[in-house]
Design an enzyme around this catalytic site. Structure first.
Site, PDB file in Angstrom:
ATOM      1  N   SER A 231       0.818  -1.209   0.000  1.00 42.74           N
ATOM      2  CA  SER A 231       0.000   0.000   0.000  1.00 42.74           C
ATOM      3  C   SER A 231       0.856   1.265   0.000  1.00 42.74           C
ATOM      4  CB  SER A 231      -0.953  -0.056   1.197  1.00 42.74           C
ATOM      5  OG  SER A 231      -2.051   0.745   0.926  1.00 42.74           O
ATOM      6  N   LYS A 235       3.942   2.115  -2.589  1.00 38.05           N
ATOM      7  CA  LYS A 235       4.228   3.322  -3.376  1.00 38.05           C
ATOM      8  C   LYS A 235       5.723   3.647  -3.184  1.00 38.05           C
ATOM      9  CE  LYS A 235      -0.261   5.164  -1.703  1.00 38.05           C
ATOM     10  NZ  LYS A 235      -1.373   4.692  -2.493  1.00 38.05           N
ATOM     11  N   TRP A 322     -10.761   0.407  -4.177  1.00 38.64           N
ATOM     12  CA  TRP A 322     -10.144   1.730  -3.930  1.00 38.64           C
ATOM     13  C   TRP A 322      -8.793   1.832  -4.649  1.00 38.64           C
ATOM     14  CZ3 TRP A 322     -11.431   6.356  -2.440  1.00 38.64           C
ATOM     15  CH2 TRP A 322     -10.575   7.205  -1.705  1.00 38.64           C
ATOM     16  N   HIS A 373      -7.848  -5.544   1.316  1.00 38.58           N
ATOM     17  CA  HIS A 373      -6.592  -4.795   1.254  1.00 38.58           C
ATOM     18  C   HIS A 373      -5.652  -5.278   2.361  1.00 38.58           C
ATOM     19  CE1 HIS A 373      -4.240  -1.219   0.406  1.00 38.58           C
ATOM     20  NE2 HIS A 373      -4.222  -0.914   1.692  1.00 38.58           N
TER      21      HIS A 373
HETATM   22  C1  GTR Z   1      -5.428   4.352   2.187  1.00 36.72           C
HETATM   23  C2  GTR Z   1      -4.901   5.221   1.073  1.00 36.72           C
HETATM   24  C3  GTR Z   1      -4.278   4.343   0.055  1.00 36.72           C
HETATM   25  C4  GTR Z   1      -3.315   3.334   0.681  1.00 36.72           C
HETATM   26  C5  GTR Z   1      -3.767   2.832   2.025  1.00 36.72           C
HETATM   27  C6  GTR Z   1      -2.708   2.143   2.879  1.00 36.72           C
HETATM   28  O1  GTR Z   1      -6.211   4.964   3.078  1.00 36.72           O
HETATM   29  O2  GTR Z   1      -5.977   5.938   0.541  1.00 36.72           O
HETATM   30  O3  GTR Z   1      -3.654   5.118  -0.948  1.00 36.72           O
HETATM   31  O4  GTR Z   1      -2.048   3.843   0.748  1.00 36.72           O
HETATM   32  O5  GTR Z   1      -4.301   3.817   2.813  1.00 36.72           O
HETATM   33  O6  GTR Z   1      -1.551   2.560   2.934  1.00 36.72           O
HETATM   34  O7  GTR Z   1      -3.061   1.162   3.525  1.00 36.72           O
END
Ligand code: GTR
Length: 394
Positions: A231, A235, A322, A373
Protein backbone atom coordinates in the site's frame (compact mmCIF):
# COMPACT_ATOMS: atom_id res chain seq x y z
CA UNK A 1 -6.16 23.57 12.22
CA UNK A 2 -6.47 24.58 8.56
CA UNK A 3 -5.72 20.98 7.51
CA UNK A 4 -8.33 19.59 9.88
CA UNK A 5 -10.84 22.01 8.34
CA UNK A 6 -9.96 20.97 4.78
CA UNK A 7 -10.25 17.27 5.64
CA UNK A 8 -13.59 17.89 7.37
CA UNK A 9 -15.04 19.77 4.39
CA UNK A 10 -13.66 17.13 2.04
CA UNK A 11 -15.24 14.28 4.04
CA UNK A 12 -18.60 16.07 4.00
CA UNK A 13 -18.37 16.58 0.23
CA UNK A 14 -17.44 12.93 -0.20
CA UNK A 15 -20.29 11.67 1.95
CA UNK A 16 -22.79 13.88 0.15
CA UNK A 17 -21.29 12.65 -3.13
CA UNK A 18 -20.46 16.16 -4.23
CA UNK A 19 -17.03 14.71 -4.94
CA UNK A 20 -17.83 11.23 -6.17
CA UNK A 21 -15.32 8.39 -6.13
CA UNK A 22 -16.05 6.31 -9.17
CA UNK A 23 -16.44 2.54 -8.80
CA UNK A 24 -18.29 2.00 -12.05
CA UNK A 25 -16.23 0.78 -15.00
CA UNK A 26 -18.78 2.23 -17.41
CA UNK A 27 -18.27 5.68 -15.90
CA UNK A 28 -14.51 5.87 -16.35
CA UNK A 29 -14.06 8.89 -18.63
CA UNK A 30 -11.82 8.38 -21.65
CA UNK A 31 -8.22 9.37 -21.07
CA UNK A 32 -4.93 9.60 -22.93
CA UNK A 33 -1.82 8.29 -21.23
CA UNK A 34 1.49 10.09 -21.74
CA UNK A 35 3.64 7.94 -24.02
CA UNK A 36 6.42 6.34 -22.00
CA UNK A 37 8.69 6.14 -25.04
CA UNK A 38 8.09 9.59 -26.52
CA UNK A 39 10.83 11.97 -25.41
CA UNK A 40 10.23 15.66 -24.80
CA UNK A 41 11.87 16.30 -28.17
CA UNK A 42 8.92 14.31 -29.68
CA UNK A 43 11.39 11.64 -30.74
CA UNK A 44 10.16 8.11 -30.01
CA UNK A 45 12.83 6.08 -28.26
CA UNK A 46 13.46 2.66 -29.84
CA UNK A 47 16.57 1.35 -28.13
CA UNK A 48 18.08 0.89 -24.67
CA UNK A 49 20.76 3.52 -25.24
CA UNK A 50 18.26 6.31 -25.95
CA UNK A 51 15.99 5.07 -23.18
CA UNK A 52 18.79 5.18 -20.61
CA UNK A 53 20.39 8.41 -21.83
CA UNK A 54 17.37 10.47 -22.82
CA UNK A 55 13.90 9.29 -21.87
CA UNK A 56 14.58 7.58 -18.54
CA UNK A 57 16.30 10.64 -16.98
CA UNK A 58 13.44 12.83 -18.26
CA UNK A 59 10.85 10.62 -16.58
CA UNK A 60 12.80 10.45 -13.33
CA UNK A 61 12.87 14.25 -13.26
CA UNK A 62 9.14 14.42 -13.99
CA UNK A 63 8.41 12.24 -10.94
CA UNK A 64 10.75 14.28 -8.76
CA UNK A 65 9.29 17.58 -9.87
CA UNK A 66 5.63 16.64 -9.83
CA UNK A 67 5.04 13.71 -7.48
CA UNK A 68 7.54 12.39 -4.94
CA UNK A 69 9.98 15.27 -4.72
CA UNK A 70 13.75 15.32 -4.86
CA UNK A 71 15.86 12.46 -3.53
CA UNK A 72 18.92 13.88 -1.73
CA UNK A 73 21.93 11.68 -2.46
CA UNK A 74 24.57 13.04 -0.10
CA UNK A 75 25.03 13.13 3.68
CA UNK A 76 27.94 13.90 6.03
CA UNK A 77 28.20 10.64 7.96
CA UNK A 78 26.92 7.05 7.87
CA UNK A 79 27.38 4.60 10.72
CA UNK A 80 25.85 1.31 11.76
CA UNK A 81 25.99 -0.81 14.88
CA UNK A 82 24.68 -4.30 15.63
CA UNK A 83 22.62 -3.50 18.73
CA UNK A 84 21.45 -7.00 19.38
CA UNK A 85 21.92 -10.43 17.89
CA UNK A 86 20.83 -13.99 18.41
CA UNK A 87 22.54 -16.72 16.43
CA UNK A 88 19.90 -19.29 17.38
CA UNK A 89 16.73 -17.44 16.61
CA UNK A 90 13.63 -19.21 15.21
CA UNK A 91 14.70 -22.46 16.94
CA UNK A 92 18.13 -22.21 15.41
CA UNK A 93 17.14 -21.73 11.80
CA UNK A 94 17.99 -18.02 11.69
CA UNK A 95 20.56 -15.56 12.90
CA UNK A 96 18.90 -12.37 14.13
CA UNK A 97 20.68 -9.06 13.80
CA UNK A 98 19.16 -5.81 14.98
CA UNK A 99 21.08 -3.01 13.36
CA UNK A 100 20.97 0.67 14.23
CA UNK A 101 21.80 2.81 11.22
CA UNK A 102 22.67 6.44 11.96
CA UNK A 103 22.87 8.96 9.14
CA UNK A 104 24.02 12.50 9.84
CA UNK A 105 23.78 15.67 7.78
CA UNK A 106 23.99 19.33 8.90
CA UNK A 107 24.61 18.04 12.46
CA UNK A 108 21.26 16.29 12.51
CA UNK A 109 21.07 12.51 12.85
CA UNK A 110 18.33 10.10 11.90
CA UNK A 111 18.34 6.56 13.33
CA UNK A 112 16.85 3.73 11.36
CA UNK A 113 16.36 0.41 13.08
CA UNK A 114 16.74 -2.70 10.94
CA UNK A 115 15.44 -6.13 11.93
CA UNK A 116 17.24 -8.81 9.93
CA UNK A 117 17.07 -12.60 10.02
CA UNK A 118 19.62 -14.60 8.02
CA UNK A 119 19.04 -18.33 7.42
CA UNK A 120 21.59 -20.55 9.17
CA UNK A 121 23.16 -23.70 7.76
CA UNK A 122 23.23 -22.56 4.14
CA UNK A 123 25.92 -21.07 1.95
CA UNK A 124 26.41 -17.29 2.31
CA UNK A 125 25.91 -14.69 1.03
CA UNK A 126 22.15 -15.07 0.58
CA UNK A 127 19.55 -12.96 -1.25
CA UNK A 128 17.13 -11.00 0.95
CA UNK A 129 13.64 -9.57 1.09
CA UNK A 130 13.45 -6.10 2.64
CA UNK A 131 10.06 -4.80 3.79
CA UNK A 132 9.20 -1.12 4.19
CA UNK A 133 6.89 -1.65 7.16
CA UNK A 134 3.97 0.78 7.24
CA UNK A 135 2.01 -1.16 9.87
CA UNK A 136 2.65 -1.81 13.56
CA UNK A 137 6.17 -2.71 14.65
CA UNK A 138 4.73 -5.91 16.15
CA UNK A 139 4.45 -7.23 12.57
CA UNK A 140 8.24 -7.43 12.38
CA UNK A 141 8.97 -8.69 15.87
CA UNK A 142 12.66 -9.57 16.43
CA UNK A 143 11.73 -11.87 19.33
CA UNK A 144 8.99 -13.62 17.32
CA UNK A 145 6.60 -13.17 20.22
CA UNK A 146 4.09 -12.07 17.57
CA UNK A 147 3.84 -13.83 14.21
CA UNK A 148 2.24 -12.02 11.31
CA UNK A 149 1.23 -12.94 7.76
CA UNK A 150 2.15 -9.40 6.81
CA UNK A 151 5.82 -10.30 7.29
CA UNK A 152 5.95 -14.11 7.52
CA UNK A 153 9.64 -14.21 8.36
CA UNK A 154 9.77 -17.98 9.04
CA UNK A 155 8.29 -18.69 5.61
CA UNK A 156 10.91 -16.52 3.90
CA UNK A 157 13.76 -18.07 5.93
CA UNK A 158 12.53 -21.58 5.05
CA UNK A 159 12.77 -20.58 1.38
CA UNK A 160 16.48 -19.75 1.83
CA UNK A 161 16.24 -15.96 1.87
CA UNK A 162 17.22 -13.48 4.52
CA UNK A 163 14.29 -11.33 5.60
CA UNK A 164 14.54 -7.76 6.81
CA UNK A 165 12.33 -4.82 7.71
CA UNK A 166 12.44 -1.24 8.89
CA UNK A 167 9.57 0.87 10.12
CA UNK A 168 8.47 3.95 8.18
CA UNK A 169 8.16 6.05 11.33
CA UNK A 170 11.93 5.84 11.86
CA UNK A 171 12.37 7.73 8.57
CA UNK A 172 9.30 9.97 8.62
CA UNK A 173 6.40 9.63 11.03
CA UNK A 174 3.28 8.85 9.02
CA UNK A 175 1.37 11.90 10.18
CA UNK A 176 0.78 15.28 8.60
CA UNK A 177 1.98 17.18 11.69
CA UNK A 178 5.13 15.20 12.44
CA UNK A 179 6.44 13.74 9.16
CA UNK A 180 9.24 16.36 9.27
CA UNK A 181 10.63 14.66 12.34
CA UNK A 182 13.03 12.20 10.73
CA UNK A 183 15.02 12.24 7.50
CA UNK A 184 13.70 15.73 6.72
CA UNK A 185 15.63 17.15 9.68
CA UNK A 186 18.73 16.34 7.63
CA UNK A 187 17.41 18.18 4.58
CA UNK A 188 15.40 21.17 5.87
CA UNK A 189 15.55 22.86 2.44
CA UNK A 190 13.19 20.13 1.18
CA UNK A 191 10.42 21.48 3.37
CA UNK A 192 10.37 24.81 1.57
CA UNK A 193 10.53 23.54 -2.00
CA UNK A 194 7.49 22.73 -4.14
CA UNK A 195 9.46 19.72 -5.33
CA UNK A 196 10.71 18.86 -1.85
CA UNK A 197 10.34 15.27 -0.71
CA UNK A 198 7.91 14.38 2.04
CA UNK A 199 7.10 11.15 3.87
CA UNK A 200 7.04 8.73 0.94
CA UNK A 201 10.28 10.21 -0.41
CA UNK A 202 11.84 9.84 3.04
CA UNK A 203 10.78 6.18 3.31
CA UNK A 204 12.30 5.47 -0.10
CA UNK A 205 15.49 7.30 0.95
CA UNK A 206 15.66 5.10 4.07
CA UNK A 207 15.34 1.93 1.96
CA UNK A 208 18.50 3.01 0.13
CA UNK A 209 20.31 3.52 3.45
CA UNK A 210 19.44 -0.09 4.35
CA UNK A 211 20.88 -1.10 0.98
CA UNK A 212 24.08 0.73 1.99
CA UNK A 213 24.15 -1.52 5.05
CA UNK A 214 23.55 -4.71 3.02
CA UNK A 215 26.60 -3.84 0.95
CA UNK A 216 28.57 -4.10 4.19
CA UNK A 217 27.10 -7.34 5.53
CA UNK A 218 28.98 -10.41 4.27
CA UNK A 219 25.99 -12.67 4.93
CA UNK A 220 23.87 -10.76 2.40
CA UNK A 221 24.11 -10.81 -1.37
CA UNK A 222 23.43 -7.12 -1.98
CA UNK A 223 22.99 -7.78 -5.70
CA UNK A 224 19.88 -9.83 -4.86
CA UNK A 225 17.65 -7.62 -2.72
CA UNK A 226 13.88 -7.74 -3.24
CA UNK A 227 12.40 -4.48 -2.01
CA UNK A 228 8.85 -5.06 -0.79
CA UNK A 229 6.08 -2.74 0.31
CA UNK A 230 2.36 -2.82 0.90
CA UNK A 231 0.00 0.00 0.00
CA UNK A 232 1.68 3.28 1.03
CA UNK A 233 4.79 1.15 1.55
CA UNK A 234 4.27 -0.21 -1.98
CA UNK A 235 4.23 3.32 -3.38
CA UNK A 236 7.55 3.88 -1.60
CA UNK A 237 9.01 0.56 -2.81
CA UNK A 238 8.37 1.53 -6.44
CA UNK A 239 9.85 5.00 -5.96
CA UNK A 240 12.92 3.62 -4.15
CA UNK A 241 13.55 0.96 -6.80
CA UNK A 242 13.11 3.56 -9.55
CA UNK A 243 15.68 5.82 -7.87
CA UNK A 244 18.14 3.18 -6.74
CA UNK A 245 19.08 0.54 -9.30
CA UNK A 246 20.92 -1.50 -6.66
CA UNK A 247 17.53 -3.07 -5.78
CA UNK A 248 17.35 -6.22 -7.90
CA UNK A 249 13.57 -6.61 -7.73
CA UNK A 250 10.56 -4.68 -6.53
CA UNK A 251 7.30 -5.89 -4.99
CA UNK A 252 4.45 -3.41 -4.81
CA UNK A 253 1.49 -4.97 -3.01
CA UNK A 254 -1.94 -3.28 -3.27
CA UNK A 255 -0.20 0.07 -3.85
CA UNK A 256 -3.09 1.73 -5.69
CA UNK A 257 -3.17 5.45 -6.36
CA UNK A 258 0.26 7.01 -6.91
CA UNK A 259 1.63 3.49 -6.55
CA UNK A 260 1.18 1.11 -9.46
CA UNK A 261 -2.34 2.22 -10.50
CA UNK A 262 -2.92 4.65 -13.36
CA UNK A 263 -4.00 8.13 -12.27
CA UNK A 264 -5.47 9.30 -15.57
CA UNK A 265 -8.03 6.50 -15.24
CA UNK A 266 -10.64 7.82 -12.84
CA UNK A 267 -11.54 4.78 -10.74
CA UNK A 268 -11.33 4.45 -6.95
CA UNK A 269 -8.92 6.74 -5.14
CA UNK A 270 -8.07 10.01 -6.91
CA UNK A 271 -5.17 12.41 -6.61
CA UNK A 272 -7.42 14.89 -4.86
CA UNK A 273 -8.51 12.26 -2.34
CA UNK A 274 -4.98 11.11 -1.58
CA UNK A 275 -3.55 14.63 -1.30
CA UNK A 276 -6.38 15.70 0.98
CA UNK A 277 -6.23 12.77 3.39
CA UNK A 278 -2.44 12.44 3.27
CA UNK A 279 -1.06 15.96 2.62
CA UNK A 280 2.32 14.83 4.01
CA UNK A 281 3.07 12.05 1.50
CA UNK A 282 3.94 13.79 -1.76
CA UNK A 283 5.66 16.97 -2.92
CA UNK A 284 3.52 20.10 -2.75
CA UNK A 285 3.68 20.37 -6.55
CA UNK A 286 1.53 17.24 -6.76
CA UNK A 287 -1.45 19.17 -5.42
CA UNK A 288 -1.59 21.00 -8.78
CA UNK A 289 -3.07 17.81 -10.17
CA UNK A 290 -5.95 17.57 -7.70
CA UNK A 291 -8.99 16.93 -9.85
CA UNK A 292 -6.73 17.71 -12.79
CA UNK A 293 -5.32 14.31 -13.78
CA UNK A 294 -5.34 15.10 -17.49
CA UNK A 295 -2.67 17.76 -16.92
CA UNK A 296 -0.21 15.21 -15.47
CA UNK A 297 2.80 14.87 -17.79
CA UNK A 298 3.33 11.31 -16.50
CA UNK A 299 1.50 8.32 -15.13
CA UNK A 300 2.36 5.35 -12.97
CA UNK A 301 3.19 2.98 -15.85
CA UNK A 302 6.20 5.26 -16.28
CA UNK A 303 7.24 4.66 -12.68
CA UNK A 304 7.17 0.89 -13.20
CA UNK A 305 9.11 1.43 -16.45
CA UNK A 306 11.90 3.21 -14.57
CA UNK A 307 12.64 -0.10 -12.83
CA UNK A 308 13.23 -1.97 -16.12
CA UNK A 309 14.95 -4.29 -16.83
CA UNK A 310 14.71 -5.37 -13.19
CA UNK A 311 11.62 -7.43 -12.30
CA UNK A 312 8.53 -5.91 -10.72
CA UNK A 313 5.75 -7.84 -8.96
CA UNK A 314 2.47 -5.99 -8.51
CA UNK A 315 -0.67 -7.21 -6.75
CA UNK A 316 -4.24 -6.33 -5.89
CA UNK A 317 -6.98 -7.77 -3.71
CA UNK A 318 -10.44 -8.52 -5.08
CA UNK A 319 -12.28 -6.44 -2.47
CA UNK A 320 -9.90 -3.50 -2.69
CA UNK A 321 -11.49 -1.48 -5.49
CA UNK A 322 -10.14 1.73 -3.93
CA UNK A 323 -6.74 0.65 -5.33
CA UNK A 324 -8.18 0.10 -8.84
CA UNK A 325 -7.06 -3.43 -9.81
CA UNK A 326 -7.82 -2.94 -13.51
CA UNK A 327 -5.91 0.36 -13.63
CA UNK A 328 -3.02 -1.33 -11.84
CA UNK A 329 -2.87 -4.19 -14.30
CA UNK A 330 -3.08 -1.79 -17.28
CA UNK A 331 -0.18 0.18 -15.89
CA UNK A 332 1.95 -2.97 -15.74
CA UNK A 333 0.91 -3.85 -19.31
CA UNK A 334 2.01 -0.41 -20.54
CA UNK A 335 5.42 -0.90 -18.93
CA UNK A 336 5.97 -3.96 -21.15
CA UNK A 337 7.07 -1.61 -23.92
CA UNK A 338 10.14 -0.54 -21.96
CA UNK A 339 11.02 -4.12 -20.97
CA UNK A 340 10.69 -4.88 -24.68
CA UNK A 341 13.56 -2.48 -25.40
CA UNK A 342 15.70 -4.81 -23.27
CA UNK A 343 14.35 -7.78 -25.29
CA UNK A 344 12.56 -9.04 -22.20
CA UNK A 345 9.34 -10.71 -23.13
CA UNK A 346 6.58 -10.30 -20.59
CA UNK A 347 4.25 -13.23 -19.99
CA UNK A 348 1.33 -11.08 -18.80
CA UNK A 349 -2.01 -11.91 -20.42
CA UNK A 350 -3.95 -9.28 -22.40
CA UNK A 351 -6.42 -8.56 -19.61
CA UNK A 352 -6.46 -8.82 -15.85
CA UNK A 353 -6.10 -12.44 -14.67
CA UNK A 354 -8.80 -14.20 -12.68
CA UNK A 355 -8.76 -13.98 -8.89
CA UNK A 356 -6.17 -16.30 -7.29
CA UNK A 357 -4.56 -17.09 -10.66
CA UNK A 358 -1.09 -15.60 -10.16
CA UNK A 359 1.09 -14.75 -13.14
CA UNK A 360 4.43 -15.51 -11.60
CA UNK A 361 7.10 -14.96 -14.18
CA UNK A 362 9.72 -12.24 -14.33
CA UNK A 363 10.12 -9.56 -15.50
CA UNK A 364 6.49 -8.48 -14.89
CA UNK A 365 4.44 -10.53 -12.45
CA UNK A 366 0.93 -9.91 -11.18
CA UNK A 367 -1.84 -11.43 -9.13
CA UNK A 368 -5.15 -10.46 -7.67
CA UNK A 369 -5.82 -12.28 -4.43
CA UNK A 370 -9.28 -12.97 -3.13
CA UNK A 371 -10.02 -10.79 -0.13
CA UNK A 372 -9.34 -7.41 1.38
CA UNK A 373 -6.59 -4.79 1.25
CA UNK A 374 -3.72 -6.60 2.99
CA UNK A 375 -0.50 -8.51 2.44
CA UNK A 376 -0.66 -12.15 3.43
CA UNK A 377 1.40 -15.31 3.48
CA UNK A 378 -0.34 -16.27 0.19
CA UNK A 379 1.07 -13.10 -1.41
CA UNK A 380 4.53 -13.81 0.00
CA UNK A 381 4.46 -17.37 -1.38
CA UNK A 382 4.08 -15.90 -4.90
CA UNK A 383 6.84 -13.31 -4.34
CA UNK A 384 9.20 -16.08 -3.24
CA UNK A 385 8.33 -18.19 -6.28
CA UNK A 386 9.03 -15.21 -8.54
CA UNK A 387 12.35 -14.46 -6.83
CA UNK A 388 13.35 -18.15 -7.14
CA UNK A 389 12.63 -18.06 -10.87
CA UNK A 390 14.62 -14.88 -11.39
CA UNK A 391 17.65 -15.47 -9.20
CA UNK A 392 18.02 -19.10 -10.24
CA UNK A 393 18.09 -18.09 -13.90
CA UNK A 394 21.05 -15.76 -13.36
C1 GTR B 1 -5.43 4.35 2.19
C2 GTR B 1 -4.90 5.22 1.07
C3 GTR B 1 -4.28 4.34 0.06
C4 GTR B 1 -3.31 3.33 0.68
C5 GTR B 1 -3.77 2.83 2.03
C6 GTR B 1 -2.71 2.14 2.88
O1 GTR B 1 -6.21 4.96 3.08
O2 GTR B 1 -5.98 5.94 0.54
O3 GTR B 1 -3.65 5.12 -0.95
O4 GTR B 1 -2.05 3.84 0.75
O5 GTR B 1 -4.30 3.82 2.81
O6 GTR B 1 -1.55 2.56 2.93
O7 GTR B 1 -3.06 1.16 3.52
Amino acid sequence: MRNVFIILVYSILLSTELIAQNYDEAKVPSYILPDVLKAQSEKVVTNVKDWENIRRPEILTLFEENVYGQMPKTFDKYEFKIKNENKHSMNGKAHLKEVEIAVTNHNQTVMIHLVLFVPTGIKKPVPAFLLINNRGKNNTSPTRDTLSGFWPAEQVIDAGYAVAAFHVNDAAPDHKDSYQNGVLRLYPEQLKAGNGMKAIGAWAWAASRIMDYFENDKDIDASKIVLTGHSRGGKASLWAAAQDSRFAMCVSNCSGNTGAALSHRRFGETIQAINTTFPHWFADNYKKFNDNESALPLDQHMLVSLIAPRPVYVTNASEDLWADPVGTFLSLKEAERVYGLYKLKSALPESIPAINMPFVKPPLAYHIREGVHDMTSYDWAQFIKNADLYFKSR
